[in-house]
Scaffold this motif. Structure first.
Motif, mmCIF file in Angstrom:
data_model
loop_
_atom_site.group_PDB
_atom_site.id
_atom_site.type_symbol
_atom_site.label_atom_id
_atom_site.label_comp_id
_atom_site.label_asym_id
_atom_site.label_seq_id
_atom_site.Cartn_x
_atom_site.Cartn_y
_atom_site.Cartn_z
ATOM 1 N N ILE A 586 -3.152 0.782 4.356
ATOM 2 C CA ILE A 586 -1.791 1.112 4.887
ATOM 3 C C ILE A 586 -1.858 0.855 6.513
ATOM 4 N N GLN A 605 0.001 -2.241 2.259
ATOM 5 C CA GLN A 605 1.392 -1.612 2.442
ATOM 6 C C GLN A 605 1.706 -1.297 4.189
ATOM 7 N N GLY A 610 4.122 2.978 1.859
ATOM 8 C CA GLY A 610 2.815 3.407 1.372
ATOM 9 C C GLY A 610 2.574 4.780 1.588
#
Ligand code: HDD
Length: 703
Positions: A586, A605, A610
């Motif tokens: 992320i 993400q 996320g």
């Protein structure tokens, strides 16, 4: 190969010309001449233009002669079929069932005769109450319906992830379902039991109390379909070649152990990824991590049934595993997603009455009613008695019968013979030897509408379930009941529920009453059977007691930025891989980051997309220079605050410490582990199999 027909945007005349002729905004078009198949109508006629209706002049009216348009819209207008009246939202996968050893001693079912035999299977998991488009993490029972395509016809074990049910008699099914579905005048709430109608019905239905303990437990918010058990619920019968009968209860046990989420997480997952369970199954199967369950059986005879504390025909009761162990007889592996969701997962028709020779029914009144309902509903939903012609429903063994015609008949026999007896020497014949024989149990009695007295104890097993839970799980049950009843607007219903809880566990009743602000405790509900039996706890009923003790199949979310320490990132990633887990990165931008060693790392993400609720554990490994920026971002704060509040193990680099402070985490505990070298990384990944730091939970809750 693809031919671009769009014109340069600066060439306005050309763009206009193109829109007139092709109606596109300048996007790419490919034609059959480029190597693609020719687009046709459903009648097979080639289509020249799928962008514009046929009209009189470029700006004139559309004409009815346009058969391609008419057919296309006609078909679109009729795309939907009725959703299932219950279990509308579901997700399925193909796989196989493998028999461990010959089970001939108990059943003549052919697919259970030979060790190692593999039989194709299809499974559909579902939620019960919500519509097809509802979110995955409703607090709800999960359907666990298995179709095994045996060489003696399909066996459908249409179960749930909970081994008991709300009601004892199928005649109450429409009532319980009406009560839980959105209320008819206002059409809400969607996919939730937290409303007056549901709790009104439940509080007037003491037989539901055992099931209520299960649906208020973490069982109703599973982390993944892959980490939940399945149950056939009813007592069934096995019959062997000597026509001897044994009673049986069926269990599916997940290879990866049990796991659930916490309620606050569920609520947030529903926003962040309403398809959380679908995506999880899809990703697992597509990446080759095939989920697996063992099929276990509890076997017993009439003598056991007569001596057992409860009636084995009562679907609101279990037989504890400690009383009657579950013996594994085979395994189910899911290894292929459907090619087409509608054709397979939506059109699959499960029916409790689909049983091969060697498997039969008991007199459980819920099961008997189900055997009527499932055939009936398929006609409504699939629109034709020929739903068995659909490939997903058709047996995979040879089949021959004289049922014919009807809407959409697709497998039609040829020849003259469509009845029997006939003297043409053709067509199938019944087989007294191999055909399905219903077990000839002795039945006698008056026709009555009567519930047996042996079904009357509604509280003893409800209590047994409650006292079998670990303290965090008991806390979750109290919190779930409090939450649900807090959404009930009628105080009398809340109190009526508390009056039942008093018969289950006084501490639980007191907790819920206090949390709801009920100042005067109601008296306990009248119980048909008194006193309640004091049953021993059954550890098999706890999820936490039966956790995986490993991180396999689970997901770690790693927060990274430009400048993240490359060695640490790689060490965590490889330790998780060794533990057969998955890492998802992320980052501030989904484009990825440049690590301290200058290497690029792709992210899955971006931070806003996320949240930590999507992961079983998190690692905070930002680059030092980036931390001041992260401190400004609300979703970073939530990422850390939620991971901590949801009792997750958190690994962090020293640079990430200020993130805890910003998230309001004043004191770090044994579940927050500083990562600096391979030893600390191993220590961190080593504890992840415990999944949660439950000791942290009381401090994060209102007392
Ligand atoms: Fe049911 C669907 C499980 C009681 C009537 N049920 C359905 C599905 C599952 C269950 C998993 C979804 C199948 C799929 O994925 O297509 N049902 C259960 C269990 C029960 C139960 C475990 C209790 C032990 N059901 C039950 C009763 C009745 C029904 C008592 C009616 C008298 N169930 C249905 C149904 C459904 C259904 C209306 C809706 C769609 C379908 O059958 O195919 O017939």
């Amino acid at each position: 190969m693809a031919r671009k027909i769009s014109k340069p945007a600066s060439d306005l005349a050309n763009v206009h010309d193109q829109q007139l002729h092709r109606g596109n905004g300048g996007e790419l078009h490919q034609f059959a001449g480029d190597g693609y198949d020719v687009l046709t109508t459903a009648q097979g006629g080639p289509v020249d233009d799928d962008q514009n209706t046929l009209r009189v002049g470029a700006r004139g009216p559309v004409i009815i002669e346009d058969f391609h348009f008419r057919e296309k819209i006609f078909h679109f207008d009729h795309e939907r079929i009725p959703e299932r009246v219950v279990h509308a939202r579901g997700y399925g996968a193909h796989g196989y069932f493998e028999t461990y050893e010959s089970f001939a001693h108990y059943t003549k079912a052919d697919f259970l005769q030979r060790a190692g035999e593999k039989t194709p299977a299809f499974v559909r998991f579902s939620t019960v109450a919500g519509s097809k488009g509802s979110f995955d993490l409703a607090r709800d029972v999960r359907g666990f319906a298995v179709k095994i395509y045996t060489n003696e016809g399909n066996w459908d074990l249409v179960g749930n992830n909970i081994p008991v049910f709300f009601i004892q008699d199928a005649i109450k099914f429409p009532d319980i379902i009406h009560a839980v579905k959105p209320e008819p005048d206002r059409a809400f709430p969607q996919a939730q039991s937290a409303h007056d109608n549901f709790w009104d019905f439940i509080s007037l239905t003491p037989e539901s109390m055992h099931m209520i303990m299960w649906v208020m437990s973490d069982r109703a918010i599973p982390r993944s379909f892959r980490f939940m058990e399945g149950f056939g619920v009813h007592t069934f019968r096995l019959v062997n070649a000597k026509e001897e009968s044994t009673f049986v209860k069926f269990h599916w046990k997940p290879k990866l152990g049990l796991q659930s989420v916490v309620w606050n997480e569920a609520v947030k997952i529903n926003g962040a990824d309403p398809d959380f369970h679908r995506r999880d199954l899809w990703q697992a199967i597509q990446s080759g991590n095939f989920p697996e369950w063992e099929l276990g059986v509890q076997l017993f005879d009439e003598d056991f049934a007569d001596s057992f504390d409860f009636d084995v025909l009562d679907p609101t009761k279990i037989i504890p595993e400690e009383t009657l162990p579950v013996q594994p007889i085979g395994r189910l592996v899911l290894d292929r997603m459907p090619d087409n969701f509608f054709a397979e997962t939506e059109q699959v028709a499960f029916m409790t009455q689909n049983v091969p020779p060697g498997i039969g029914f008991s007199n459980d009144p819920l099961l008997q009613g189900r055997n009527f309902s499932y055939l009936d509903t398929q006609l409504k939903r699939l629109g034709s008695t020929n739903f068995t012609h659909l490939p997903i429903n058709a047996p995979k063994c040879p089949f021959h019968h004289f049922q014919q015609d009807g809407h959409m008949a697709m497998s039609n026999p040829s020849g003259r013979v469509n009845y029997q007896p006939n003297s043409w020497g053709e067509g199938p014949r019944e087989s007294p030897d191999s055909g399905y024989r219903h077990f000839p149990s002795e039945e006698a009695g008056q026709k009555v509408r009567l519930r047996p007295e042996s079904f009357a104890d509604h509280y003893s097993q409800a209590r047994q379930f409650f006292i079998s839970q670990t303290p965090p799980e008991q806390r979750h049950i109290a919190m779930a009941l409090t939450f649900e009843l807090s959404k009930v607007e009628t105080p009398a219903i809340r109190e009526r529920m508390v009056s039942h809880l008093l018969n289950i566990d006084e501490t639980l009743a007191n907790k819920v009453a206090t949390a709801l602000g009920i100042s005067e405790m109601p008296k306990a509900a009248d119980a048909a059977v008194q006193p309640r039996q004091d049953l021993e706890p059954s550890p098999a009923l706890s999820i936490i007691e039966n956790g995986p003790n490993r991180f396999e199949g689970r997901k770690l979310g790693m927060l990274v930025t430009d400048g993240s320490e490359a060695a640490l990132v790689q060490a965590v990633a490889s330790a998780i891989k060794d533990a057969k887990g998955v890492v998802e990165y992320i980052a501030p931008k989904v484009g990825g980051v440049t690590l301290s060693d200058g290497k690029f790392l792709a992210a899955r993400q971006m931070i806003d997309g996320g949240p930590s609720v999507l992961y079983d554990s998190v690692a905070l490994l930002p680059g030092t220079d980036f931390v001041p920026d992260l401190l400004k971002v609300a979703t970073v704060r939530d990422f850390v605050a939620d991971a901590f509040a949801h009792c997750k193990f958190i690994g962090y680099a020293a640079a990430a410490r200020p993130l805890f402070e910003k998230a309001g985490v004043a004191e770090l505990d044994e579940g927050t582990i500083e990562l600096s070298n391979s030893e600390t990384v191993d220590a961190f990944v080593g504890v992840l199999g415990k999944l949660r730091v439950w000791a942290r939970e009381p401090a994060t809750k209102l007392r």
